[in-house]
Design an enzyme around this catalytic site. Structure first.
Site, short mmCIF file in Angstrom:
data_model
loop_
_atom_site.label_atom_id
_atom_site.label_comp_id
_atom_site.label_asym_id
_atom_site.label_seq_id
_atom_site.Cartn_x
_atom_site.Cartn_y
_atom_site.Cartn_z
N ARG A 176 -9.59 0.66 8.82
CA ARG A 176 -9.05 -0.66 9.14
C ARG A 176 -10.06 -1.55 9.86
O ARG A 176 -9.73 -2.67 10.24
CB ARG A 176 -7.84 -0.48 10.02
N ARG A 186 11.52 -5.77 4.89
CA ARG A 186 11.26 -4.32 4.78
C ARG A 186 12.22 -3.53 5.68
O ARG A 186 12.49 -3.90 6.81
CB ARG A 186 9.82 -4.02 5.19
N ARG A 245 11.27 -2.10 11.26
CA ARG A 245 10.19 -1.77 12.19
C ARG A 245 10.08 -2.89 13.23
O ARG A 245 10.06 -4.07 12.86
CB ARG A 245 8.86 -1.66 11.42
N LYS A 292 0.85 -1.21 0.00
CA LYS A 292 0.00 0.00 0.00
C LYS A 292 0.88 1.26 0.00
O LYS A 292 0.66 2.18 -0.79
CB LYS A 292 -0.94 0.01 1.22
N ARG A 308 -0.52 -9.46 13.48
CA ARG A 308 -1.08 -8.45 12.58
C ARG A 308 -1.94 -9.10 11.50
O ARG A 308 -2.96 -8.55 11.09
CB ARG A 308 0.04 -7.61 11.96
P1 ADP Z 1 2.24 -1.95 3.18
O1 ADP Z 1 2.26 -0.43 3.16
O2 ADP Z 1 1.04 -2.53 2.50
O3 ADP Z 1 2.44 -2.54 4.55
P2 ADP Z 1 4.82 -1.64 1.83
O4 ADP Z 1 4.51 -0.75 0.69
O5 ADP Z 1 5.54 -1.05 2.99
O6 ADP Z 1 3.49 -2.43 2.32
O7 ADP Z 1 5.64 -2.89 1.21
C1 ADP Z 1 6.14 -3.92 2.07
C2 ADP Z 1 7.54 -4.32 1.58
O8 ADP Z 1 7.41 -4.99 0.33
C3 ADP Z 1 8.49 -3.15 1.37
O9 ADP Z 1 9.78 -3.56 1.78
C4 ADP Z 1 8.44 -2.90 -0.15
O10 ADP Z 1 9.68 -2.40 -0.65
C5 ADP Z 1 8.13 -4.30 -0.71
N1 ADP Z 1 7.21 -4.29 -1.85
C6 ADP Z 1 6.08 -3.55 -1.98
N2 ADP Z 1 5.45 -3.85 -3.14
C7 ADP Z 1 6.20 -4.80 -3.74
C8 ADP Z 1 6.07 -5.54 -4.98
N3 ADP Z 1 5.00 -5.36 -5.79
N4 ADP Z 1 7.01 -6.46 -5.27
C9 ADP Z 1 8.05 -6.66 -4.43
N5 ADP Z 1 8.24 -6.03 -3.27
C10 ADP Z 1 7.32 -5.09 -2.91
P1 AMP Z 2 0.87 0.26 9.07
O1 AMP Z 2 2.01 1.22 8.93
O2 AMP Z 2 -0.31 0.63 8.23
O3 AMP Z 2 1.32 -1.17 8.89
O4 AMP Z 2 0.36 0.40 10.58
C1 AMP Z 2 1.22 0.10 11.67
C2 AMP Z 2 0.39 -0.01 12.95
O5 AMP Z 2 -0.22 1.26 13.25
C3 AMP Z 2 -0.76 -1.01 12.93
O6 AMP Z 2 -0.35 -2.35 13.20
C4 AMP Z 2 -1.66 -0.45 14.03
O7 AMP Z 2 -1.15 -0.75 15.32
C5 AMP Z 2 -1.51 1.06 13.82
N1 AMP Z 2 -2.51 1.59 12.87
C6 AMP Z 2 -2.29 2.13 11.64
N2 AMP Z 2 -3.43 2.52 11.07
C7 AMP Z 2 -4.43 2.21 11.94
C8 AMP Z 2 -5.85 2.33 11.93
N3 AMP Z 2 -6.49 2.85 10.87
N4 AMP Z 2 -6.55 1.90 13.01
C9 AMP Z 2 -5.92 1.40 14.08
N5 AMP Z 2 -4.59 1.23 14.16
C10 AMP Z 2 -3.84 1.64 13.11
#
Ligand code: ADP
Ligand code: AMP
Length: 222
Positions: free
Chosen positions: A88, A127, A160, A13, A171
């Site tokens: 969420r 990541r 993270r 995302k 999660r």
């Molecule tokens: P989210 O925001 O949904 O938690 P991220 O955008 O942070 O996911 O992506 C999670 C990890 O996967 C990051 O390290 C990113 O660089 C990698 N990633 C994201 N999209 C892709 C993809 N389509 N193919 C390979 N790796 C990806």
């Molecule tokens: P994310 O960066 O989206 O993976 O979110 C990291 C963490 O932040 C999640 O595991 C939750 O603990 C908190 N969080 C982010 N967005 C929300 C939301 N919309 N509602 C509740 N908790 C959230």
């Protein structure tokens, strides 16, 4: 243009939102990023949220919803925005509907990044995030030029704490229990694009842009 990105943790995302934000010139709003910043700077919201984020639980709705509404009311959202990580659960989705209705925001697209569990684990464990600007990297899929250093700002990259295997498991359970119903909620409204996010990032963005263009140029009810 208003875009809501849905999908499990690690679906991509944040990655897709960053590209969309650059291409469409609209702001990327990540509730996870806002919460991590609040935790880093030790605000009262950050102190309250930290224990939930650490465990991979959702931060209580009253805190997150207020935070999201405040952010959505900033001037930089006037041309549109991309929501990443919100809503969420169903209560948050209903609250967002209320916000949209009371602000006359009737046209929005919801994109669901469908991802397999195998992909999620590999993406989350690899990541790395910049401590300063929150840019996202991956050890294998999207490495920085210099190991451990952010290409964009020279900041230090870190893993993270909630990307540990134990917290990832929780999660994913939280996602299935509370967030997956949000996908069904928008699907019932006829507002959902499913896209396979197991593909490379370039293919995923191409699919999203194609969808948005169709959505832009003809008035079809989705
Ligand atoms: P989210 O925001 O949904 O938690 P991220 O955008 O942070 O996911 O992506 C999670 C990890 O996967 C990051 O390290 C990113 O660089 C990698 N990633 C994201 N999209 C892709 C993809 N389509 N193919 C390979 N790796 C990806
Ligand atoms: P994310 O960066 O989206 O993976 O979110 C990291 C963490 O932040 C999640 O595991 C939750 O603990 C908190 N969080 C982010 N967005 C929300 C939301 N919309 N509602 C509740 N908790 C959230």
């Amino acid at each position: 243009m208003i875009i809501i990105l849905l999908g499990p943790p690690g679906a991509g995302k944040g990655t897709q939102a960053k590209t969309l934000s650059q291409r469409l010139k609209i702001v990327h709003i990540s509730t996870g990023d806002i919460l991590r910043e609040a935790i880093k700077t030790n605000t009262s919201l950050g102190q309250e949220a930290a224990k939930y984020v650490e465990r991979g639980e959702l931060v209580p709705d009253n805190l997150v919803t207020r935070m999201a509404r405040e952010r959505l009311s900033c001037d930089d959202t006037k041309e549109g925005f991309i929501l990443d990580g919100f809503p969420r659960n169903l209560a948050q989705a209903e609250s967002l509907d209320e916000f949209f209705n009371s602000n006359g925001l009737l046209d929005y697209s919801v994109i669901y990044l469908e991802t397999s569990e195998n992909t999620i684990i590999k993406r989350l464990t690899g990541r790395r995030i910049c401590k300063s600007c929150q840019a996202v990297y991956h050890l294998i899929n999207a490495p920085s030029n210099k190991q451990g250093v952010c290409d964009a700002c020279g900041g230090e990259l870190y893993q993270r704490p909630d990307d540990s295997e134990a917290t990832i498991k929780n999660r994913l359970q939280v996602y299935e229990r509370l967030t997956a119903p949000v996908v069904a909620y928008y699907s019932h409204k006829g507002k959902l694009l499913h896209i396979s996010a197991d593909n490379e990032a370039d293919k995923v963005i191409a699919g999203i842009l194609k969808f948005l263009k169709v959505n832009d140029s003809c008035e079809i009810s989705l």
